[in-house]
Design an enzyme around this catalytic site. Structure first.
Site, PDB file in Angstrom:
ATOM      1  N   LYS A   1      -3.944  -3.664  10.047  1.00  0.00           N
ATOM      2  CA  LYS A   1      -3.507  -4.527   8.948  1.00  0.00           C
ATOM      3  C   LYS A   1      -2.006  -4.788   9.044  1.00  0.00           C
ATOM      4  O   LYS A   1      -1.536  -5.903   8.801  1.00  0.00           O
ATOM      5  CB  LYS A   1      -3.860  -3.868   7.617  1.00  0.00           C
ATOM      6  N   SER A   2      -1.249  -3.743   9.407  1.00  0.00           N
ATOM      7  CA  SER A   2       0.204  -3.883   9.493  1.00  0.00           C
ATOM      8  C   SER A   2       0.609  -4.880  10.569  1.00  0.00           C
ATOM      9  O   SER A   2       1.491  -5.723  10.362  1.00  0.00           O
ATOM     10  CB  SER A   2       0.846  -2.523   9.786  1.00  0.00           C
TER      11      SER A   2
ATOM     12  N   ARG B   1       2.239  -8.991  10.234  1.00  0.00           N
ATOM     13  CA  ARG B   1       3.446  -9.346  10.988  1.00  0.00           C
ATOM     14  C   ARG B   1       3.162 -10.502  11.942  1.00  0.00           C
ATOM     15  O   ARG B   1       3.952 -11.450  12.043  1.00  0.00           O
ATOM     16  CB  ARG B   1       3.954  -8.123  11.753  1.00  0.00           C
TER      17      ARG B   1
ATOM     18  N   GLY C   1       1.845  -4.908   0.027  1.00  0.00           N
ATOM     19  CA  GLY C   1       3.264  -4.651   0.189  1.00  0.00           C
ATOM     20  C   GLY C   1       3.893  -5.478   1.297  1.00  0.00           C
ATOM     21  O   GLY C   1       5.024  -5.951   1.163  1.00  0.00           O
TER      22      GLY C   1
ATOM     23  N   ARG D   1       6.101  -1.838  -8.158  1.00  0.00           N
ATOM     24  CA  ARG D   1       6.576  -1.313  -6.872  1.00  0.00           C
ATOM     25  C   ARG D   1       7.984  -1.822  -6.566  1.00  0.00           C
ATOM     26  O   ARG D   1       8.385  -2.883  -7.034  1.00  0.00           O
ATOM     27  CB  ARG D   1       5.586  -1.674  -5.755  1.00  0.00           C
TER      28      ARG D   1
ATOM     29  N   SER E   1      10.557   0.662   4.177  1.00  0.00           N
ATOM     30  CA  SER E   1      11.144   0.049   5.371  1.00  0.00           C
ATOM     31  C   SER E   1      10.701  -1.405   5.515  1.00  0.00           C
ATOM     32  O   SER E   1      11.229  -2.137   6.357  1.00  0.00           O
ATOM     33  CB  SER E   1      10.745   0.830   6.627  1.00  0.00           C
ATOM     34  N   GLN E   2       9.736  -1.848   4.676  1.00  0.00           N
ATOM     35  CA  GLN E   2       9.295  -3.246   4.722  1.00  0.00           C
ATOM     36  C   GLN E   2      10.422  -4.209   4.373  1.00  0.00           C
ATOM     37  O   GLN E   2      10.400  -5.363   4.793  1.00  0.00           O
ATOM     38  CB  GLN E   2       8.105  -3.458   3.788  1.00  0.00           C
TER      39      GLN E   2
ATOM     40  N   ASP F   1       1.249   7.542   5.999  1.00  0.00           N
ATOM     41  CA  ASP F   1      -0.124   7.115   5.697  1.00  0.00           C
ATOM     42  C   ASP F   1      -1.127   8.219   6.014  1.00  0.00           C
ATOM     43  O   ASP F   1      -2.226   8.238   5.449  1.00  0.00           O
ATOM     44  CB  ASP F   1      -0.490   5.860   6.501  1.00  0.00           C
TER      45      ASP F   1
ATOM     46  N   ARG G   1      -0.130   8.290  -4.270  1.00  0.00           N
ATOM     47  CA  ARG G   1      -0.927   8.977  -3.256  1.00  0.00           C
ATOM     48  C   ARG G   1      -0.810  10.495  -3.335  1.00  0.00           C
ATOM     49  O   ARG G   1      -1.746  11.203  -2.942  1.00  0.00           O
ATOM     50  CB  ARG G   1      -0.524   8.494  -1.853  1.00  0.00           C
TER      51      ARG G   1
END
Length: 361
Positions: free
Chosen positions: A25-26, A30, A101, A129, A180-181, A326, A357
């Site tokens: 997904k990440s 991108r 996110g 968030r 870090s996003q 994660d 989490r």
């Protein structure tokens, strides 16, 4: 509600299983954004089709890119803009990011590199968030951010109106403690800044595998930044170009659950398409499993894992999981089976993700 029956394995009968997990997904989100900034058409193969990627795809469509899911399998075809978006309407359509996110942090940076007015909204969880450090930087780069929910004029959260005037460039010091996003989003927009744009990380982290992932994806699209520990920069010059076809890696976050299952049961599990050349930060979790005694070996189909030969997982360790948090939940689930305590540290930021989490653990 659909019912699923789960039958436990027979502990006396070793098993052999081969599984395929969806694309990352990440990496998918991108690659979608990079492809949308390219001129021409890009085919993304092996995409991770998820709620997050569909929010990203729909927002890119509203910005003018062509994004279609392929009928041939998990793939998307992107007809890129070749430049940041331009909005010429006073009342632009809402770019809705849900609780994604990546979309929430990447899309405002893409818009800020363009021109015009852009409206952003999200679900209730995303409104809580962190966004402040990124919106502050975008305003310093020339954008104007106005809250849309009637809150205070300096509200630093969703929903908001962003009025874009391009990115000025220069050196940006960005606090990445909470996400870090922020750096990844700004870095993907950096090729369109007016001058060299450099990002220097601030905050308590020392490793940024997800920003390094961003740099690797950008490189595949012809726009790789310069990087040093805790800093990334892009010089004015060549911008994005389509690779034609880009293959998304299998999702290591998903694969890790199967490797963790193999740690507890006799036999072995192979995850197709996974290897040690992955650009995903969760590759580090496999080293933790190795330290606990899990064996890994390569097959023609992918990477396989088997339980410790001793039959017992080794504990007695402290694991700083800040750069691959994660997998904190996965390790927490394994820890009760280890022969000594397992201590997980430096993961406070995961309280503010799609859920708390740590409370979930």
């Amino acid at each position: 509600m659909r019912r699923v029956d789960v039958r436990p394995l027979d502990p006396g009968r070793p098993f052999s299983a081969v599984v395929r997990v969806p694309g990352s997904k990440s990496i998918t989100n991108r690659a979608l954004l990079c492809a949308a900034l390219c001129p021409g058409r890009t085919v993304l193969e092996g995409v991770g089709l998820s709620e997050d990627s569909r929010h990203m795809a729909e927002s890119l469509r509203r910005l003018g890119a062509g994004v279609e899911e392929s009928a041939q399998g998990p793939a998307m075809v992107v007809d890129g803009l070749g430049a940041p978006p331009v909005s010429t309407v006073a009342d632009p359509p809402i770019l809705y990011v849900g609780n994604a996110g990546t979309a929430a942090r990447f899309l405002p940076c893409m818009a800020a590199a363009g021109r015009g007015r852009f409206r952003f909204d999200s679900d209730e969880r995303m409104r809580r968030r962190p966004m402040g450090p990124l919106l502050d930087v975008l305003e310093a780069q020339g954008a104007l951010v106005t809250p849309l929910d009637g809150g205070p004029s300096r509200a630093r959260a969703y929903p908001f109106l962003l009025e874009a005037r391009g990115l000025k460039g220069g050196t940006v010091r960005l606090d990445l403690t909470e996400s870090s996003q922020f750096a990844s989003g700004l870095l993907m927009a950096a090729p369109f800044a007016q001058t060299r744009l450099a990002i220097e990380a601030a905050g308590g982290r020392t490793q940024y595998p997800y920003v390094d992932m961003t740099a690797a994806v950008m490189g595949a699209f012809g726009a790789g930044p310069s990087a040093a520990p805790g800093s990334w920069s892009f010089e004015p010059g060549p911008r994005y170009r389509s690779p034609g076809t880009y293959r998304i890696e299998p999702d290591l976050s998903g694969a890790a659950y199967f490797f963790a299952a193999a740690a507890l049961a006799p036999g072995f599990i192979t995850v197709r398409g996974v290897d040690n050349a992955s650009i995903q930060g969760d590759l580090r979790f496999l080293k933790v499993l190795q330290h606990m005694g899990v064996g890994f070996f390569h097959t023609d189909e992918g990477l396989a894992a088997r339980a410790p030969e001793s039959g017992t997982l080794r504990g007695g360790m402290t694991v700083d999981m800040n750069s691959f948090s994660d997998q904190a939940l996965t390790l927490a689930a394994l820890a009760p089976f280890a022969d000594a305590p397992v201590r997980i540290t430096n993961i406070g930021h995961i309280r503010r993700q799609e859920c708390d989490r740590i409370a979930a653990i």
